[in-house]
Scaffold this active site. Structure first.
Site, PDB file in Angstrom:
ATOM      1  N   LYS A   5       0.860  -1.182   0.000  1.00  0.00           N
ATOM      2  CA  LYS A   5       0.000   0.000   0.000  1.00  0.00           C
ATOM      3  C   LYS A   5       0.901   1.239   0.000  1.00  0.00           C
ATOM      4  O   LYS A   5       1.978   1.236   0.599  1.00  0.00           O
ATOM      5  CB  LYS A   5      -0.879  -0.025   1.265  1.00  0.00           C
ATOM      6  CG  LYS A   5      -1.701   1.228   1.514  1.00  0.00           C
ATOM      7  CD  LYS A   5      -2.819   1.405   0.510  1.00  0.00           C
ATOM      8  CE  LYS A   5      -3.575   2.723   0.705  1.00  0.00           C
ATOM      9  NZ  LYS A   5      -4.468   3.024  -0.427  1.00  0.00           N
TER      10      LYS A   5
ATOM     11  N   SER B 232     -12.293   5.918  -2.548  1.00  0.00           N
ATOM     12  CA  SER B 232     -11.672   7.121  -1.985  1.00  0.00           C
ATOM     13  C   SER B 232     -11.172   6.740  -0.602  1.00  0.00           C
ATOM     14  O   SER B 232     -11.731   7.146   0.412  1.00  0.00           O
ATOM     15  CB  SER B 232     -12.669   8.273  -1.915  1.00  0.00           C
ATOM     16  OG  SER B 232     -11.985   9.425  -1.446  1.00  0.00           O
TER      17      SER B 232
ATOM     18  N   LEU C  89      -5.627   7.093   1.538  1.00  0.00           N
ATOM     19  CA  LEU C  89      -4.289   6.669   1.932  1.00  0.00           C
ATOM     20  C   LEU C  89      -4.192   6.082   3.346  1.00  0.00           C
ATOM     21  O   LEU C  89      -3.272   6.418   4.096  1.00  0.00           O
ATOM     22  CB  LEU C  89      -3.341   7.870   1.789  1.00  0.00           C
ATOM     23  CG  LEU C  89      -2.041   7.706   0.998  1.00  0.00           C
ATOM     24  CD1 LEU C  89      -2.257   6.939  -0.287  1.00  0.00           C
ATOM     25  CD2 LEU C  89      -1.418   9.047   0.694  1.00  0.00           C
TER      26      LEU C  89
ATOM     27  N   CYS D  19      -2.011   9.883  -6.523  1.00  0.00           N
ATOM     28  CA  CYS D  19      -3.179   9.590  -5.672  1.00  0.00           C
ATOM     29  C   CYS D  19      -4.246  10.663  -5.869  1.00  0.00           C
ATOM     30  O   CYS D  19      -3.979  11.844  -5.661  1.00  0.00           O
ATOM     31  CB  CYS D  19      -2.801   9.520  -4.206  1.00  0.00           C
ATOM     32  SG  CYS D  19      -4.273   9.241  -3.191  1.00  0.00           S
TER      33      CYS D  19
HETATM   34  C1  DHB Z   1      -5.307   5.970  -2.666  1.00  0.00           C
HETATM   35  C2  DHB Z   1      -5.823   5.833  -3.930  1.00  0.00           C
HETATM   36  C3  DHB Z   1      -4.966   5.818  -5.003  1.00  0.00           C
HETATM   37  O1  DHB Z   1      -5.388   5.672  -6.289  1.00  0.00           O
HETATM   38  C4  DHB Z   1      -3.628   5.940  -4.808  1.00  0.00           C
HETATM   39  O2  DHB Z   1      -2.802   5.948  -5.842  1.00  0.00           O
HETATM   40  C5  DHB Z   1      -3.118   6.056  -3.549  1.00  0.00           C
HETATM   41  C6  DHB Z   1      -3.965   6.062  -2.482  1.00  0.00           C
HETATM   42  C7  DHB Z   1      -6.163   6.035  -1.483  1.00  0.00           C
HETATM   43  O3  DHB Z   1      -7.182   6.742  -1.518  1.00  0.00           O
HETATM   44  O4  DHB Z   1      -5.815   5.449  -0.444  1.00  0.00           O
END
Ligand code: DHB
Length: 309
Positions: A44, A69, A72, A127
């Site tokens: 992640k 959504s 992160l 992101c």
């Molecule tokens: C998230 C979504 C994404 O597409 C990414 O590249 C990084 C993080 C997220 O919302 O956690």
């Protein structure tokens, strides 16, 4: 018959890998990936500090798409660096937020020296779910500045890749490649989710995820044509190896990406839907297509897309 590949200096026994974001946040998920048929374990996207992410519901998928959504949510970079010791079976690629790298570009030297079990880094330049923050790779000046900083302060002996957002305009492909070609970037991952899409729940006449009034990154089968186009553009315009990503759920999807120039693919939405069994299934399906076409290795068809005339 082998699906082995080399992506930016990282040797993989199997070209089918997990995409960052899908089932790769917590320890049990990383161990599961280590024990699966994924070609590499990709984490992640991490930030300096742990983040809980956005309020739920924050993910939805159906047969056509996924929308997320997440915001992160992650255990912080240190957790993913320490986890390297547990990933014994295959390469381990740590995804790091481009914003964090912008603040501390010398992190890369620190990781190289202190965590030799980390095989490579994927810097997330795209992101779409951070409130008030742009997707870095859509802001070409900021994108270039971050890369300048990175290569000024690090010797970058560890393989480094960039996770790119989808581009849709030829001018933007040209601008992005002009920047990318200034630096010794080892690989590109094309593409991240399509930013700020919306899914409408007809029955409830409402959005389907809570953050940002329903706006989220779109992935899954509907984004494959865009992923293939971006893969092929960057394959022809840069010297970087490419991880194709976006709507891979079958062996034929993987074949199409490799034909467009990818050296491997990443599976995200389908991994969430199916679990880690997807890796061996897609691997078998791809091998069957190669047998039918008398191909023995990826190089027999990688990048060999025909143009009709
Ligand atoms: C998230 C979504 C994404 O597409 C990414 O590249 C990084 C993080 C997220 O919302 O956690």
């Amino acid at each position: 018959m082998s699906l082995n590949t080399n992506i930016g200096g990282i040797e993989l026994d199997n070209c089918i890998c997990n995409g960052s974001g899908a089932l790769c946040k917590d320890r049990d998920e990383l161990i599961n990936l280590n024990n699966s048929r994924t070609g590499a374990v990709i984490t992640k996207t991490s930030t300096k500090d742990l983040r809980v992410g956005n309020p739920e519901p924050r993910y939805f998928d159906n047969e056509m798409l996924s929308i997320n959504s997440m915001g992160l949510p992650n255990n912080g970079l240190q957790f993913y660096l320490e986890s390297a010791k547990s990933i014994t079976a295959k390469p381990y690629i740590v995804s790091i937020s481009g914003f964090y790298i912008d603040e501390e570009p010398s992190l890369i030297t620190y990781i190289q020296n202190k965590y030799p079990h980390v095989t490579g880094l994927e810097l997330n330049m795209s992101c779409p779910n951070l409130v008030g923050k742009p997707q870095i790779a859509y802001d070409f000046e900021q994108f270039d500045n971050i890369l300048t900083k990175i290569y000024e302060v690090n010797d970058c002996s560890i393989p480094i890749g960039l996770k790119l957002p989808p581009y849709f305009d030829m001018m933007h492909f040209d601008e992005a490649t002009e920047i990318i070609n200034k630096y010794p970037i080892n690989f590109l991952t094309c593409i991240n989710g399509l930013g700020n899409g919306m899914y409408v729940d007809l029955e409830n006449e409402s959005t389907i995820i809570k953050p940002k009034n329903g706006f989220g990154g779109i992935g899954g089968p509907c984004v494959k044509p865009i992923g293939l186009a971006n893969t092929h553009q960057f394959y022809t315009k840069t010297k970087c190896d490419i991880f194709g990503c976006g709507g891979v759920s079958t062996g034929s999807d993987a074949f199409e990406y490799i034909l467009c120039g990818a050296s491997g693919v990443q599976v995200a939405t389908q991994l969430v839907k199916e679990g880690t069994d997807c890796f061996s299934r897609i691997n078998c399906e791809l091998k069957q297509i190669m047998i039918n076409k008398n191909y023995e290795c990826l190089d027999d068809f990688k990048g060999k897309l025909n143009y009709i005339n």
